[in-house]
Write a protein that holds these residues in place. Structure first.
Motif, PDB file in Angstrom:
ATOM      1  N   MET A 163       0.846  -1.199   0.000  1.00 56.63           N
ATOM      2  CA  MET A 163       0.000   0.000   0.000  1.00 56.63           C
ATOM      3  C   MET A 163       0.883   1.252   0.000  1.00 56.63           C
ATOM      4  SD  MET A 163      -2.752   1.117   2.889  1.00 56.63           S
ATOM      5  CE  MET A 163      -3.522   2.721   2.879  1.00 56.63           C
ATOM      6  N   ALA A 164       1.948   1.208   0.809  1.00 53.95           N
ATOM      7  CA  ALA A 164       2.869   2.350   0.858  1.00 53.95           C
ATOM      8  C   ALA A 164       3.527   2.550  -0.502  1.00 53.95           C
ATOM      9  CB  ALA A 164       3.931   2.111   1.927  1.00 53.95           C
ATOM     10  N   TYR A 167       1.443   4.472  -3.074  1.00 53.71           N
ATOM     11  CA  TYR A 167       1.495   5.938  -3.007  1.00 53.71           C
ATOM     12  C   TYR A 167       2.710   6.472  -3.738  1.00 53.71           C
ATOM     13  CZ  TYR A 167      -2.185   6.019   0.478  1.00 53.71           C
ATOM     14  OH  TYR A 167      -3.370   5.889   1.118  1.00 53.71           O
ATOM     15  N   VAL A 172       0.520  10.955  -4.881  1.00 51.61           N
ATOM     16  CA  VAL A 172      -0.470  11.174  -3.833  1.00 51.61           C
ATOM     17  C   VAL A 172      -1.707  11.903  -4.345  1.00 51.61           C
ATOM     18  CG1 VAL A 172       1.128  11.106  -1.927  1.00 51.61           C
ATOM     19  CG2 VAL A 172       0.756  13.251  -3.128  1.00 51.61           C
ATOM     20  N   ILE A 173      -1.618  12.429  -5.565  1.00 56.85           N
ATOM     21  CA  ILE A 173      -2.739  13.242  -6.056  1.00 56.85           C
ATOM     22  C   ILE A 173      -3.891  12.352  -6.513  1.00 56.85           C
ATOM     23  CG2 ILE A 173      -3.410  15.037  -7.707  1.00 56.85           C
ATOM     24  CD1 ILE A 173      -1.416  15.941  -5.528  1.00 56.85           C
ATOM     25  N   GLU A 184      -7.238   2.900   3.322  1.00 58.69           N
ATOM     26  CA  GLU A 184      -6.945   4.298   3.632  1.00 58.69           C
ATOM     27  C   GLU A 184      -7.979   4.935   4.571  1.00 58.69           C
ATOM     28  OE1 GLU A 184      -5.555   7.073   0.435  1.00 58.69           O
ATOM     29  OE2 GLU A 184      -6.867   8.403   1.566  1.00 58.69           O
ATOM     30  N   VAL A 187      -7.138   3.810   8.011  1.00 58.95           N
ATOM     31  CA  VAL A 187      -5.942   4.490   8.525  1.00 58.95           C
ATOM     32  C   VAL A 187      -6.300   5.911   8.951  1.00 58.95           C
ATOM     33  CG1 VAL A 187      -3.660   5.367   7.895  1.00 58.95           C
ATOM     34  CG2 VAL A 187      -4.337   3.096   7.161  1.00 58.95           C
ATOM     35  N   ARG A 191      -6.260   7.584  12.649  1.00 56.68           N
ATOM     36  CA  ARG A 191      -5.459   8.785  12.874  1.00 56.68           C
ATOM     37  C   ARG A 191      -6.317   9.939  13.416  1.00 56.68           C
ATOM     38  NH1 ARG A 191      -3.543  12.390   8.025  1.00 56.68           N
ATOM     39  NH2 ARG A 191      -5.733  12.808   8.283  1.00 56.68           N
ATOM     40  N   PRO A 208       1.411   5.541  14.753  1.00 58.32           N
ATOM     41  CA  PRO A 208       1.930   4.245  14.292  1.00 58.32           C
ATOM     42  C   PRO A 208       1.613   3.103  15.259  1.00 58.32           C
ATOM     43  CG  PRO A 208       3.580   5.931  13.980  1.00 58.32           C
ATOM     44  CD  PRO A 208       2.464   6.567  14.747  1.00 58.32           C
ATOM     45  N   LEU A 211      -2.142   2.320  14.989  1.00 59.63           N
ATOM     46  CA  LEU A 211      -2.436   1.637  13.722  1.00 59.63           C
ATOM     47  C   LEU A 211      -2.015   0.176  13.789  1.00 59.63           C
ATOM     48  CD1 LEU A 211      -1.343   4.302  11.099  1.00 59.63           C
ATOM     49  CD2 LEU A 211      -3.617   3.362  11.340  1.00 59.63           C
TER      50      LEU A 211
ATOM     51  N   TRP B  36       3.676   2.765   7.830  1.00 61.47           N
ATOM     52  CA  TRP B  36       2.924   3.908   8.389  1.00 61.47           C
ATOM     53  C   TRP B  36       3.546   5.229   7.995  1.00 61.47           C
ATOM     54  CZ3 TRP B  36      -0.784   1.080   8.649  1.00 61.47           C
ATOM     55  CH2 TRP B  36      -0.917  -0.042   9.459  1.00 61.47           C
ATOM     56  N   PRO B  38       5.498   6.188   5.280  1.00 59.80           N
ATOM     57  CA  PRO B  38       5.155   6.648   3.926  1.00 59.80           C
ATOM     58  C   PRO B  38       3.655   6.856   3.708  1.00 59.80           C
ATOM     59  CG  PRO B  38       6.044   4.410   3.875  1.00 59.80           C
ATOM     60  CD  PRO B  38       6.273   4.946   5.234  1.00 59.80           C
ATOM     61  N   ILE B  39       2.828   5.984   4.308  1.00 57.55           N
ATOM     62  CA  ILE B  39       1.376   6.121   4.096  1.00 57.55           C
ATOM     63  C   ILE B  39       0.863   7.417   4.716  1.00 57.55           C
ATOM     64  CG2 ILE B  39      -0.880   5.162   4.735  1.00 57.55           C
ATOM     65  CD1 ILE B  39       0.373   2.362   4.440  1.00 57.55           C
ATOM     66  N   LEU B  40       1.263   7.651   5.971  1.00 57.40           N
ATOM     67  CA  LEU B  40       0.767   8.850   6.651  1.00 57.40           C
ATOM     68  C   LEU B  40       1.294  10.115   5.989  1.00 57.40           C
ATOM     69  CD1 LEU B  40       1.020   7.662  10.363  1.00 57.40           C
ATOM     70  CD2 LEU B  40      -1.060   8.075   9.073  1.00 57.40           C
ATOM     71  N   ALA B  42       2.083  10.378   2.820  1.00 54.19           N
ATOM     72  CA  ALA B  42       1.371  10.542   1.548  1.00 54.19           C
ATOM     73  C   ALA B  42      -0.017  11.121   1.782  1.00 54.19           C
ATOM     74  CB  ALA B  42       1.270   9.195   0.841  1.00 54.19           C
ATOM     75  N   ILE B  43      -0.706  10.591   2.808  1.00 53.26           N
ATOM     76  CA  ILE B  43      -2.062  11.086   3.087  1.00 53.26           C
ATOM     77  C   ILE B  43      -2.012  12.553   3.491  1.00 53.26           C
ATOM     78  CG2 ILE B  43      -4.027  10.869   4.658  1.00 53.26           C
ATOM     79  CD1 ILE B  43      -3.529   7.867   4.689  1.00 53.26           C
ATOM     80  N   LYS B  44      -1.020  12.871   4.315  1.00 54.37           N
ATOM     81  CA  LYS B  44      -0.898  14.263   4.764  1.00 54.37           C
ATOM     82  C   LYS B  44      -0.598  15.187   3.578  1.00 54.37           C
ATOM     83  CE  LYS B  44       0.129  15.183   9.050  1.00 54.37           C
ATOM     84  NZ  LYS B  44       0.869  15.168  10.300  1.00 54.37           N
ATOM     85  N   THR B  45       0.290  14.705   2.685  1.00 55.27           N
ATOM     86  CA  THR B  45       0.636  15.509   1.505  1.00 55.27           C
ATOM     87  C   THR B  45      -0.608  15.756   0.666  1.00 55.27           C
ATOM     88  OG1 THR B  45       2.700  14.280   1.502  1.00 55.27           O
ATOM     89  CG2 THR B  45       2.298  15.699  -0.385  1.00 55.27           C
ATOM     90  N   ARG B  46      -1.392  14.668   0.496  1.00 57.08           N
ATOM     91  CA  ARG B  46      -2.596  14.829  -0.328  1.00 57.08           C
ATOM     92  C   ARG B  46      -3.576  15.790   0.335  1.00 57.08           C
ATOM     93  NH1 ARG B  46      -6.032   9.997  -0.433  1.00 57.08           N
ATOM     94  NH2 ARG B  46      -4.599   8.982  -1.832  1.00 57.08           N
ATOM     95  N   GLU B  47      -3.734  15.626   1.645  1.00 63.38           N
ATOM     96  CA  GLU B  47      -4.662  16.510   2.352  1.00 63.38           C
ATOM     97  C   GLU B  47      -4.227  17.964   2.236  1.00 63.38           C
ATOM     98  OE1 GLU B  47      -4.783  14.818   6.203  1.00 63.38           O
ATOM     99  OE2 GLU B  47      -6.424  13.451   5.700  1.00 63.38           O
TER     100      GLU B  47
END
Lengths: 378, 170
Positions: A163-164, A167, A172-173, A184, A187, A191, A208, A211, B36, B38-40, B42-47
């Protein structure tokens, strides 16, 4: 969705049924040890087929409780189906540390499902015992639960690293795709709704951990619903470790306000001797409740399903089967909900405990006003 | 047997505790590092990207509104200017018209005056011409008279009266 659950539950119901039929003979044999050995010898020497055994056992009352606990408790081999000579099971590695012989590693196949002993060790009720009374044994075997634990850890690693990677490759767009779009929201939910709401501004540090706890519990709750799998989240050792980690994380991050609340409560000094032990005890009861809640909920669900299927064997009638299957189907669907719910509750309460330990009284208006009220009271 | 099973249900096995601790801590570290984080991020960047896009859209909307209001202002100014220009033009037109009217009147008066003078002159010329003709006539008459037979009185008288008749008629 409903269609899938139906099929899955039906399959699980059928599997449980089959397993229960096969387990029938073994538990009756296990009822006392003397006839078991005799029966075993008989099996080995004359190679009597289970047909006669089943016919013989059909008259005996069925110990549903024993069957249920056999499903819930840990085992040293991964039993799939069948019994006696027809049993299909995967032997697992036995790792024991003996006070006299040191570390020993061998396959659980050596025990022949508790019928044989290896060196001077034998398996009695899934416990390894030594013939030497002076020898104490520490069992570090890869049991069924440990095997599932490792399996779930590998699955989690594969799923979330891929999943990572998604991205990284898709950027990320773009909108999330595939498992990304399912995971997602979870997650983000952990968060925002669990971490940020309960912990506050410093929540990022704990996300982390939350999660990992959430997905570890969730995946093992879901795995536990698959018929031949292990009941890991319904095992007290597993929940014990998770709650101990929560206990440690909570207390090493506890700030001045948290500790002063425990050791310098806003109350008359006369009742401190009562209040302080209660507060100290409270530190322990919180993770203890976490441990019991997850263990009891998952175990109870499994017992209910097995008991419902067991109704068929208690009533000894095929006509009770539709009722038993219908009820166990209902409970099975309920267990899917419970699988998510318990993962959510464990994570939410962990976040809440951490939040109460790291809460800044200046940031949180409610706390200060509470304390002021207490101070004003006396 | 049941009691023994119940006891083992709430008796945590050391092996599982050991393996769970190791696996969980390892999973925490590995997932934390390779999943976590990279995922977080990426999500933060997108947000953040979405937030930025929204705020820039808002500012663009504000700019547009400002532009629209300034456009309106300019339009209003232009309208006012047009009105004043129209008014000025009307004033000028009226002024020109009034001037033209005055000029025309005066020109007409002048023309009338000239015409009148000319008429007068013509009249005077006609009068003087008439006078000359009368004089000439008189002389002609006198000549005729002188040339005609003035022998008898009668004839003289008849002649004079005839002449006089003509003169009177004239």
């Amino acid at each position: 969705m409903t269609g899938k659950s139906n099929t899955r539950s039906k399959i699980s119901g059928i599997c449980l049924l089959i397993m229960s039929i096969f387990l029938l003979s073994s538990t009756s044999l296990n009822a006392n040890n003397q006839p078991q050995d005799e029966a075993h010898h008989e099996e080995v020497s004359t190679a009597t087929l289970s047909v006669t055994e089943d016919a013989h056992n059909a008259d005996k009352p069925v110990d549903i409780a024993a069957i249920a606990f056999e499903h819930i408790l840990d085992a040293h081999s991964w039993h799939f189906w069948g019994e006696g000579h027809d049993a299909v099971a995967m032997p697992l590695p036995i790792i024991i540390y003996s006070s006299t012989n040191g570390l020993k590693v061998f396959s659980s196949a050596k025990f022949e499902h508790g019928h044989a002993s290896y060196e001077n060790y034998s398996l009695v009720d899934e416990k390894i015992v030594s013939s030497d009374p002076n020898e104490s044994i520490y069992d570090f075997s890869i049991t069924k639960n440990v095997a599932q634990l490792l399996l779930s850890a590998i699955v989690l690693l594969l799923v979330f690293t891929s999943m990572a990677k998604a991205y990284k490759t898709q950027g990320v767009i773009s909108a999330p795709k595939g498992k990304q779009s399912f995971l997602e929201p979870l997650v983000v939910f952990v968060r925002d709704d669990l971490a940020k709401n309960n912990i506050g501004s410093t929540s990022d540090k704990y996300v982390p951990y939350l999660l990992t706890v959430f997905f570890m519990i969730l995946i093992n709750n879901v795995f536990g619903l698959i018929p031949i799998s292990a009941n890991l989240t319904g095992n007290i050792a597993f929940t014990l470790v998770l709650s101990v980690v929560t206990f440690i994380v909570t207390n090493i991050n506890g700030n001045k306000h948290y500790w002063s609340h425990i050791f310098l409560p806003h109350a008359p000094k006369a009742i401190w001797p009562i209040l302080i032990p209660i507060e100290v005890f409270g530190i322990l009861t919180k993770p203890f409740a976490l441990m019991i809640r997850l263990f009891a909920n998952i175990t109870a669900g499994h017992i209910i399903i097995i008991s419902l299927v067991g109704l068929i064997f208690i009533f000894k009638s095929i006509y009770i089967a539709p009722v038993a299957v219908a009820f166990s189907l209902f409970i099975d669907i309920l267990e899917v909900l419970v699988a998510f719910l318990q993962a959510y509750i464990f994570t939410m309460l962990t976040a809440l405990f951490i939040g109460s330990a790291v809460a800044d009284p200046n940031e949180d208006g409610a706390h200060t006003s509470d304390d002021d009220k207490v101070t004003a009271g006396h | 047997m049941s009691l023994f099973i119940l006891a083992s249900l709430i008796d945590p096995a050391i092996g599982l505790i050991f393996w769970t601790t190791i696996t969980f801590l390892l999973l925490l570290v590995l997932l934390g590092k390779f999943a976590w984080k990279p995922i977080l991020t990426a999500i933060k960047t997108r947000e953040k990207g979405i937030e930025d896009a929204l705020s820039s859209a808002q500012s663009a909307l504000n700019d547009m509104r400002e532009l629209k209001s300034s456009n309106e202002k300019i339009l209003n100014e232009a309208r006012a200017e047009r009105d004043t220009m129209l008014k000025e033009a009307r004033d000028i037109k009226e002024g020109i018209l009034a001037e033209a009217k005055t000029k025309a009147t005066s020109e007409a008066e002048r023309i009338m005056k000239t015409a009148r003078e000319q008429i007068n002159n013509e009249k005077n010329a006609a009068i003087s011409d008439l006078k000359n003709q009368v004089a000439k006539l008189s002389i002609d008459i006198a000549e005729k008279i002188l040339k005609s037979d003035l022998s008898s009185d009668e004839k003289q008288k008849a002649l004079v009266s005839n002449l006089m008749k003509d003169v009177n008629l004239n």
